[in-house]
Design a protein around this motif. Structure first.
Motif, short mmCIF file in Angstrom:
data_model
loop_
_atom_site.label_atom_id
_atom_site.label_comp_id
_atom_site.label_asym_id
_atom_site.label_seq_id
_atom_site.Cartn_x
_atom_site.Cartn_y
_atom_site.Cartn_z
N PRO A 137 62.22 -10.90 6.05
CA PRO A 137 62.38 -9.78 6.99
C PRO A 137 61.35 -9.81 8.12
O PRO A 137 61.66 -9.45 9.26
N ILE B 219 62.31 -9.82 12.02
CA ILE B 219 61.78 -8.83 12.96
C ILE B 219 61.19 -9.52 14.18
O ILE B 219 61.45 -9.12 15.32
N TYR C 289 62.38 -0.82 10.03
CA TYR C 289 62.80 -1.55 8.84
C TYR C 289 62.38 -0.80 7.58
O TYR C 289 63.17 -0.62 6.65
N GLN D 260 64.75 0.79 4.62
CA GLN D 260 64.69 0.18 3.29
C GLN D 260 64.31 1.14 2.18
O GLN D 260 64.65 0.91 1.03
#
Length: 183
Positions: free
Chosen positions: A32, A36, A72, A76
Motif C-alpha cells: 500500500p 500511495i 488510506y 482501512q
C-alpha cells in the motif's frame, strides 16, 4: 512532451525512496505504501501544467503523501487514527558507507530502541529532517505545526539519542541531526 517525461522520471527517481519511506512510516505496509507513492506521482503527472504555480514542490509531494496515507488509514480501519501524536511510525536505519555498515549490532539495537521510545510525531519529524533532509520550515508546512515545534522536537530527539549512543558517536549525531533543518 519528451522533456516533460524526462523531468517526470527524474522527479520520480529523486523522491520515490523518500516518499515511500514516509508512506511506510504511516501505514506500515509495503505494497500500500508503494501504491500511495505511485498515486502521488500520477497526480503530479496529471497536474504537470500547474506545477510552476507550486511554491515548494518538496513540501507539496510530502503533503500529498501524508494526505493519501491518512485517507488510506481512514478507509482501512473502523476507528482511524486521526492524530499524528498517537500514530506509531516505523523507523529505518539505512547504511550507505562502509563506516556505517561497521557499526556493531549492539549499537544498532540501542539506536532502534531509542528511536522507538521517541513520541510518534517526534520520530516522524526526525525522519523528515534527518533522513529526508527537509528544512524545519518545510516540515512545519507538511505537518501544519510551527517551525519552533519542529526545532524543539529535533532537540528532544537528539538529546534522547545522545544519552544512548557511545560518546564517539554523539558529536556526529548532533551535527547530522541539526544541520539539515537549519535555515
Amino acid at each position: 512532451m519528451y522533456d516533460d517525461m524526462k523531468a517526470y522520471r527524474e522527479l520520480c527517481v529523486l523522491f520515490y525512496h523518500r516518499l515511500n519511506r514516509t508512506a511506510y512510516a504511516f501505514i506500515k505496509s509495503k505494497e500500500p505504501a508503494e501504491e500511495i507513492v505511485s498515486d502521488v506521482f500520477i497526480k503530479v503527472w496529471q497536474m504537470r501544467a500547474k506545477l510552476p504555480e507550486i511554491e515548494n514542490l518538496s513540501v507539496y509531494l510530502y503533503t500529498v503523501t501524508k494526505n493519501l496515507c491518512l485517507k488510506y488509514i481512514t478507509r482501512q480501519y473502523k476507528n482511524p487514527i486521526t492524530s499524528l501524536d498517537i500514530m506509531h511510525f516505523e523507523t529505518s536505519i539505512d547504511f550507505n558507507t562502509p563506516e556505517e555498515i561497521c557499526i556493531s549490532s549492539d549499537i544498532i539495537k540501542k539506536i532502534r530502541q531509542a528511536l522507538d521510545e521517541l513520541p510518534p510525531k517526534c520520530r516522524l519529524i526526525l525522519q523528515l529532517v534527518k533522513e529526508d533532509g527537509l528544512r524545519y520550515k518545510e516540515v512545519a508546512e507538511i505537518l501544519h505545526i510551527s517551525e519552533l515545534t519542529v526545532r524543539n522536537q529535533v532537540v528532544i530527539a537528539v538529546k534522547k539519542l545522545g544519552k544512548v549512543l557511545p560518546v564517539y558517536l554523539q558529536s556526529a549525531v548532533n551535527f547530522n541531526f541539526t544541520a539539515p533543518g537549519a535555515v
